[in-house]
Design an enzyme around this catalytic site. Structure first.
Site, PDB file in Angstrom:
ATOM      1  CE  LYS A 175      -1.794   2.684   3.028  1.00 24.08           C
ATOM      2  NZ  LYS A 175      -1.812   3.985   2.273  1.00 24.08           N
ATOM      3  CD  GLU A 248      13.412   4.042   7.775  1.00 24.69           C
ATOM      4  OE1 GLU A 248      13.254   4.856   8.713  1.00 24.69           O
ATOM      5  OE2 GLU A 248      13.444   4.373   6.589  1.00 24.69           O
ATOM      6  CB  CYS A 282      14.433   8.686   7.529  1.00 27.14           C
ATOM      7  SG  CYS A 282      12.836   8.248   6.853  1.00 27.14           S
ATOM      8  CD  GLU A 373      11.641  12.198  10.610  1.00 31.34           C
ATOM      9  OE1 GLU A 373      12.393  11.683   9.778  1.00 31.34           O
ATOM     10  OE2 GLU A 373      10.628  11.640  11.057  1.00 31.34           O
TER      11      GLU A 373
END
Length: 467
Positions: A175, A248, A282, A373
């Site tokens: 997906k 992850e 990331c 982040e």
């Protein structure tokens, strides 16, 4: 590619069972360019049924058969490069030539690597560990894999997921992110010429689609690249069915810059990688920790690089969606009074979701912009006095995906590579990945590895056979 996408299930294109669709927006213009299925439970049921039906045959194929299929897919991806560039860049707003030159070759290389890795699964040699009996170890596929990919590198993350799963003999339902499904759908169509129906299925949709997929009883393993929130939610849901997980979940990469570096060259190199893909990476160097002896000079050099026309005008591309742009605006609007925006900081007044390269100084370790982040073209710069302080500041966040150190002192570099609590450490470089080495993190960056033989083994389980 048609303006209205379809799911790819059991080797064929299918609209959602409900007929519902979602708008697809070009981040470079802010305009709707197409529609994708908003898949529901009926669609995830159909995809998992197709994957389950295909598993009994695909898992019994030889590694050589799986290698030939993946090599065929890799060649076909190269042959369809123009269509893939168009699909990816329309959904992401990426500069087309950067995607063609930087990302597409790496995507093809990943598929070819796992084609070869399919034939090299490691195992223990047969031996007699108890008298009169011989033990051997088999590595077997786990079954149907549910794979969820993000919007920052849609096709690359799809390759990182489907290639090892299929190489190991699994079948998969992938997906893609709701804003960037086009290249994954095209990938499935291309792969259909090389795979039996049901081995690779793609369902488009939103968070509810992902929830239905990951909860499906036929799913044995869930692999996700996404936010910490998504990983936590999926891990909690997966606990009920005791499904295997591969997460992850992003990062907040520190880079330690020591006083012995070439300041101008280091600043230029770090600016290039920090603002690549609008900082939506990331592993992007988002926290620069600079020795106090060169802090002022480095901050000036880095800010000058960030203020260059290409960065100031966001030639690196837009943020992926309006929500992400709003999140960056909100983060910068609540900066504490001691923080200073040195350059950038204001959304560009043009169509699309563009934000200029931004540098923030004067921050403190517990500030939100340091701890969280940003996933944006926003970089903080902090001074440090000692090597020990730098290592402490680097690790003093909840993430642990990647880090970097820039120095000419070999011993210092090696001390840092041992001390830093991350899955990746770069020395005097940043951001480069290779198919042969694992990509994964610790702490809130998740667990499990993409790429490498470690990534392949994540899609297998060991079976002890005693004769």
């Amino acid at each position: 590619m048609a303006d209205t996408l379809a799911n790819h299930i059991g080797g064929a294109d299918r609209p959602s069972a409900s007929g519902e669709t979602m708008e697809l927006v070009d981040p470079a213009t802010g305009e709707v360019h197409g529609h994708a299925p908003r898949s529901g439970r009926a669609d995830t049921d159909a995809a998992c049924a197709a994957a389950s039906a295909a598993f009994s045959h695909w898992s019994a194929t030889t590694p050589a058969t799986r290698q030939r299929a993946l090599l065929g897919i890799a060649d076909a991806l190269e042959a369809h490069a123009d269509a893939l560039v168009e699909a990816e860049c329309r959904d992401t707003g990426k500069p087309a030539e950067r995607f063609r030159e930087d990302e597409l070759p790496a995507i093809v290389d990943t598929v070819r690597f796992f084609a070869g890795a399919a034939r090299t699964l490691p195992g223990a040699a047969a031996a007699e560990y108890t008298e009169g009996r011989t033990s051997l170890l088999r590595r077997e596929p786990v079954g149907v894999c549910a794979q969820i990919t993000p919007w920052n590198y849609p096709l690359m993350m799809a390759a990182w997921k489907f290639a090892p799963a299929i190489a190991a003999g699994n079948t998969t339902v992938l997906k893609p992110a709701d804003t960037t499904p086009s290249s994954a759908v095209l990938l499935a169509r291309i792969a259909a010429a090389h795979l039996p129906p049901g081995v690779l299925n793609v369902v488009c949709g939103d968070r509810d689609t992902g929830r239905a997929l990951t909860a499906h009883r036929d799913v044995a393993l869930i692999a996700v690249t996404g936010s910490v929130r998504a990983g936590q939610e999926i891990a909690a849901a997966a606990a009920t069915g005791l499904k295997r997980l591969h997460l992850e979940l992003g990062g907040n990469a520190p880079v330690i810059v020591h006083e012995d570096v070439d300041v101008e060259a280091t600043a230029a190199a770090l600016a290039e990688v920090a603002y690549y893909n609008a900082g939506q990476d990331c592993t992007a160097p988002s926290r620069l920790l600079v020795h106090e002896r060169v802090y002022d000079a480095f901050l000036a050099a880095f800010a000058a690089a960030a203020a260059a026309p290409a960065y100031r005008e966001a030639a690196f591309g837009p943020l992926n969606n309006a929500n992400q742009l709003a999140a960056v605006e909100a983060l910068l609007s609540r900066l504490p009074s001691h923080a200073e925006i040195v350059t950038g900081g204001k959304v560009l007044s043009r169509p699309g979701f563009f934000h200029p390269a931004t540098v923030v100084a004067g921050v403190r370790q517990q500030d939100d912009i340091v701890q969280e982040e940003t996933f944006a073209p926003v970089v903080t710069v902090q001074p440090f006095r000692t090597e020990e302080e730098a290592l402490h500041l680097a690790d003093d966040v909840r993430f642990g995906l990647a880090a970097g150190i820039w120095t000419t002192n070999h011993d210092r570099a090696m001390r840092a590579t041992r001390a830093l609590r991350t899955g990746i450490v770069w020395v005097n470089t940043h951001g480069t990945t290779v198919s042969e080495m694992p990509h994964g993190g610790v702490n809130h960056s998740g667990y499990g590895s993409d790429l490498s033989l470690a990534g392949l083994l994540d899609y297998t389980h060991p079976k002890h056979v005693m004769l």
